[in-house]
Design a protein around this motif. Structure first.
Motif, mmCIF file in Angstrom:
data_model
loop_
_atom_site.group_PDB
_atom_site.id
_atom_site.type_symbol
_atom_site.label_atom_id
_atom_site.label_comp_id
_atom_site.label_asym_id
_atom_site.label_seq_id
_atom_site.Cartn_x
_atom_site.Cartn_y
_atom_site.Cartn_z
ATOM 1 N N GLU A 186 0.821 -1.225 0.000
ATOM 2 C CA GLU A 186 0.000 0.000 0.000
ATOM 3 C C GLU A 186 0.853 1.272 0.000
ATOM 4 O OE1 GLU A 186 -2.516 -0.343 3.432
ATOM 5 O OE2 GLU A 186 -3.738 -1.905 2.466
ATOM 6 N N LEU A 187 2.063 1.163 0.570
ATOM 7 C CA LEU A 187 2.916 2.367 0.692
ATOM 8 C C LEU A 187 3.879 2.547 -0.479
ATOM 9 C CD1 LEU A 187 3.873 2.256 4.500
ATOM 10 C CD2 LEU A 187 2.076 3.597 3.401
ATOM 11 N N ILE A 188 4.050 1.488 -1.282
ATOM 12 C CA ILE A 188 5.020 1.571 -2.380
ATOM 13 C C ILE A 188 4.486 2.461 -3.496
ATOM 14 C CG2 ILE A 188 6.026 0.211 -4.283
ATOM 15 C CD1 ILE A 188 6.518 -2.021 -2.303
ATOM 16 N N ASN A 189 5.324 3.362 -3.979
ATOM 17 C CA ASN A 189 4.981 4.145 -5.176
ATOM 18 C C ASN A 189 6.275 4.412 -5.955
ATOM 19 O OD1 ASN A 189 6.311 6.438 -4.131
ATOM 20 N ND2 ASN A 189 4.500 6.961 -2.925
ATOM 21 N N ASP A 190 6.191 5.233 -7.008
ATOM 22 C CA ASP A 190 7.402 5.395 -7.839
ATOM 23 C C ASP A 190 8.444 6.307 -7.197
ATOM 24 O OD1 ASP A 190 6.115 7.745 -8.163
ATOM 25 O OD2 ASP A 190 5.725 7.532 -10.312
ATOM 26 N N LYS A 191 8.171 6.741 -5.950
ATOM 27 C CA LYS A 191 9.190 7.511 -5.219
ATOM 28 C C LYS A 191 9.903 6.658 -4.152
ATOM 29 C CE LYS A 191 8.871 11.755 -3.963
ATOM 30 N NZ LYS A 191 9.837 12.616 -4.586
ATOM 31 N N THR A 192 9.480 5.399 -4.013
ATOM 32 C CA THR A 192 10.076 4.557 -2.960
ATOM 33 C C THR A 192 11.507 4.171 -3.324
ATOM 34 O OG1 THR A 192 7.874 3.625 -2.635
ATOM 35 C CG2 THR A 192 9.702 2.530 -1.507
ATOM 36 N N ALA A 193 12.442 4.502 -2.448
ATOM 37 C CA ALA A 193 13.855 4.151 -2.679
ATOM 38 C C ALA A 193 14.205 2.825 -2.003
ATOM 39 C CB ALA A 193 14.759 5.259 -2.135
ATOM 40 N N ALA A 194 13.759 2.655 -0.768
ATOM 41 C CA ALA A 194 14.206 1.484 -0.003
ATOM 42 C C ALA A 194 13.201 1.081 1.060
ATOM 43 C CB ALA A 194 15.545 1.796 0.671
ATOM 44 N N VAL A 195 13.247 -0.195 1.396
ATOM 45 C CA VAL A 195 12.525 -0.694 2.567
ATOM 46 C C VAL A 195 13.588 -1.106 3.585
ATOM 47 C CG1 VAL A 195 10.985 -2.473 3.469
ATOM 48 C CG2 VAL A 195 10.563 -1.503 1.200
ATOM 49 N N LEU A 196 13.440 -0.606 4.805
ATOM 50 C CA LEU A 196 14.397 -0.891 5.878
ATOM 51 C C LEU A 196 13.711 -1.755 6.929
ATOM 52 C CD1 LEU A 196 16.915 -0.332 7.761
ATOM 53 C CD2 LEU A 196 15.701 1.727 8.491
ATOM 54 N N ILE A 197 14.339 -2.890 7.263
ATOM 55 C CA ILE A 197 13.668 -3.800 8.211
ATOM 56 C C ILE A 197 14.680 -4.561 9.071
ATOM 57 C CG2 ILE A 197 13.545 -5.695 6.490
ATOM 58 C CD1 ILE A 197 10.712 -6.291 7.753
ATOM 59 N N GLU A 198 14.298 -4.797 10.327
ATOM 60 C CA GLU A 198 15.091 -5.677 11.196
ATOM 61 C C GLU A 198 14.663 -7.120 10.938
ATOM 62 O OE1 GLU A 198 15.077 -3.927 15.543
ATOM 63 O OE2 GLU A 198 13.469 -3.101 14.348
ATOM 64 N N THR A 199 15.629 -8.008 10.906
ATOM 65 C CA THR A 199 15.304 -9.432 10.712
ATOM 66 C C THR A 199 14.539 -9.959 11.935
ATOM 67 O OG1 THR A 199 17.585 -9.380 9.931
ATOM 68 C CG2 THR A 199 16.376 -11.381 9.551
ATOM 69 N N ILE A 200 14.932 -9.466 13.083
ATOM 70 C CA ILE A 200 14.121 -9.662 14.297
ATOM 71 C C ILE A 200 13.953 -8.276 14.920
ATOM 72 C CG2 ILE A 200 13.978 -10.707 16.596
ATOM 73 C CD1 ILE A 200 15.959 -12.832 15.710
ATOM 74 N N GLN A 201 12.736 -7.892 15.235
ATOM 75 C CA GLN A 201 12.565 -6.621 15.962
ATOM 76 C C GLN A 201 12.960 -6.887 17.413
ATOM 77 O OE1 GLN A 201 8.525 -5.131 15.334
ATOM 78 N NE2 GLN A 201 9.276 -3.836 13.662
ATOM 79 N N CYS A 202 14.162 -6.467 17.763
ATOM 80 C CA CYS A 202 14.695 -6.823 19.088
ATOM 81 C C CYS A 202 14.251 -5.835 20.165
ATOM 82 C CB CYS A 202 16.213 -6.907 19.029
ATOM 83 S SG CYS A 202 16.804 -8.313 18.069
ATOM 84 N N GLU A 203 14.610 -4.554 19.992
ATOM 85 C CA GLU A 203 14.211 -3.561 21.004
ATOM 86 C C GLU A 203 12.686 -3.467 21.077
ATOM 87 O OE1 GLU A 203 16.505 -1.952 23.004
ATOM 88 O OE2 GLU A 203 17.948 -3.231 21.988
ATOM 89 N N GLY A 204 12.021 -3.842 20.014
ATOM 90 C CA GLY A 204 10.552 -3.809 19.974
ATOM 91 C C GLY A 204 9.910 -4.984 20.712
ATOM 92 N N GLY A 205 10.709 -5.836 21.352
ATOM 93 C CA GLY A 205 10.135 -6.919 22.155
ATOM 94 C C GLY A 205 10.409 -8.311 21.615
ATOM 95 N N ILE A 206 11.423 -8.489 20.801
ATOM 96 C CA ILE A 206 11.835 -9.790 20.223
ATOM 97 C C ILE A 206 10.702 -10.403 19.373
ATOM 98 C CG2 ILE A 206 13.056 -11.978 20.655
ATOM 99 C CD1 ILE A 206 14.519 -9.721 22.049
ATOM 100 N N HIS A 207 10.530 -9.831 18.194
ATOM 101 C CA HIS A 207 9.561 -10.365 17.234
ATOM 102 C C HIS A 207 10.304 -10.746 15.952
ATOM 103 C CE1 HIS A 207 6.068 -9.057 19.580
ATOM 104 N NE2 HIS A 207 6.771 -7.970 19.840
ATOM 105 N N PRO A 208 10.501 -12.048 15.692
ATOM 106 C CA PRO A 208 11.176 -12.444 14.449
ATOM 107 C C PRO A 208 10.268 -12.206 13.240
ATOM 108 C CG PRO A 208 11.262 -14.211 16.083
ATOM 109 C CD PRO A 208 10.261 -13.199 16.579
ATOM 110 N N ALA A 209 10.907 -11.905 12.094
ATOM 111 C CA ALA A 209 10.132 -11.766 10.855
ATOM 112 C C ALA A 209 9.579 -13.128 10.465
ATOM 113 C CB ALA A 209 11.020 -11.220 9.751
#
Ligand SMILES: Cc1ncc(COP(=O)(O)O)c(C=O)c1O
Length: 399
Positions: A177-200
């Motif tokens: 939904e957020l991707i458009n022709d101005k999107t350069a990059a998607v940044l993601i943690e493989t596991i959200q650690c500080e966010g409470g340990i949530h693996p992708a």
């Protein structure tokens, strides 16, 4: 200096941005740390996932000591041999073909945002939007803070960097939904650690890789906390059978000395030319020598299989705790030696009680008890940690 005086001076002279425990750590040996009162702690926090080989690893200590005597800081106007060797070593053990060195995780994230935008600028494409994720954590500098999806870290520091959007972790539709022709990059943690340990979720990450490729968008993986064997593989992305275009690393990389790195493909590397980005200290010979010794020891001593095996054992032990204390714990999440136990209440009081029993652990996202032991941890040490944790739980439940 006496313990109370060190703590008093710390309170008087250090800017109070941390909630420090009133413990003064003096000396470490492997998985154990000693304080100024000669209390011994089993270290299941590793300085926030830094000390993969534990404290005072002989190989790292001798590599650093030798280099201190040989060559100190020289700047990046010249080559230094350990730094070039380290760059090659990192490329040999990852997807990457080029490396930029800096001094922290946040700086590695900054570099990744800058190269993503400059890459498209050089191509003559008007793409500058970055998609990050709610509940993420990428560091405290302005760029890294702007892509951190937790308002509590940003409050009062606005305005943030423009051009950042947030999707929902593990929800591919929220990304498309957020991707458009101005999107350069998607940044993601493989596991959200500080966010409470949530693996992708594996399917989500694969779909994300496919979608970013199909749309010519760069995929940036933040492996600052999950790299260098912590999850039971050298890099957490190896669990997912995908490869990023850009990856950030730090924490365990320098084996206790400050080092960050941004790893990229040859294609992405074209984004930066001389003068586009720099760091005075980045890749300093002393830190590079320590990082080489760290990685070579991890490989030569087969440390990663131990991390995978002990990670399974730690997880089973924590799952037993969840069964035994349903009033306190609801589930265990994690991979390898990054494990979190979801609590039904604030985790900080239990973290303090664990320290009183001689066990260093941490918390994440207020209600998650966080375990990050060194990769050299043994099953006996995990058993000992569980004994200490059970005593701390008894104190938490019964005062
Ligand atoms: C995933 C991730 N990225 C970036 C950072 C920032 O690293 P540093 O504190 O070295 O700047 C952290 C720190 O916890 C992290 O967990």
């Amino acid at each position: 200096m006496q313990t109370f005086r060190i703590i008093q001076n710390g309170e008087d002279y250090l800017l109070p941005v941390y909630n420090r425990q009133k413990i003064v750590l003096m000396r470490g040996d492997g998985t154990y740390i000693y304080d100024s009162e000669r209390t011994v702690y089993l270290d299941f926090f590793s300085g926030i996932a830094v000390n993969g080989l534990g404290q005072a690893c002989p190989e790292v200590v001798s590599a650093i000591t030798e280099m201190v005597h040989k060559l100190g800081h020289v700047s990046n106007y010249y080559y230094n041999e350990p730094n070039v060797r380290l760059a090659k070593l990192l490329c040999d053990i990852s997807f990457a073909q080029k490396v930029f060195f800096c001094n922290s995780g946040a700086e590695a994230v900054e570099a990744s945002l800058k190269i993503a935008r400059k890459y498209f600028h050089r191509l003559g494409q008007d793409r500058d939007e970055i998609i990050s994720f709610h509940n993420s954590f990428h560091g405290r500098t302005y760029g890294a803070l702007s892509v951190t999806g937790q308002p509590k870290y940003q409050e009062g520091f606005g305005p943030m960097l423009p051009g950042i959007k947030f999707a929902t972790y593990n929800d591919i539709n929220s990304v498309t939904e957020l991707i458009n022709d101005k999107t350069a990059a998607v940044l993601i943690e493989t596991i959200q650690c500080e966010g409470g340990i949530h693996p992708a979720d594996p399917r989500f990450l694969k779909e994300l890789r496919d979608i970013t490729r199909e749309n010519g968008i760069l995929l940036i993986l933040d492996e600052v906390q999950t790299g260098l064997g912590r999850t039971g593989k050298m890099w957490a992305y190896e669990h997912y059978e995908i490869e990023p275009d850009i990856m950030t690393s730090a924490k365990a990389l320098g084996a206790g000395l400050p080092m960050g790195a941004m790893l990229v493909t040859n294609q992405v590397a074209q984004g930066f030319k001389p003068g586009d980005h720099a760091s005075t200290f980045g890749g300093n010979p002393i830190v590079s020598a320590g990082a080489i010794a760290n990685i070579e020891t991890i490989i030569l001593k087969d440390i990663i299989p131990n991390a995978a095996k002990q990670g399974d054992y730690l997880r089973q032990s924590l799952e037993q705790l969840v069964k035994d204390f349903p009033q306190l714990f609801t589930e265990v999440r994690g991979m390898g030696l990054v494990q979190g136990v979801q609590m039904t209440r604030d985790a900080s009081p239990l973290v303090l009680k664990c320290a009183r029993e001689g066990l260093l652990v941490g918390s994440a996202h207020e209600t998650v008890l966080r375990f990050l032991p060194p990769l050299i941890v043994s099953s006996e040490e995990i058993d000992l940690a569980m004994e200490k944790l059970r005593k701390a739980i008894a104190a938490e439940l019964h005062g």
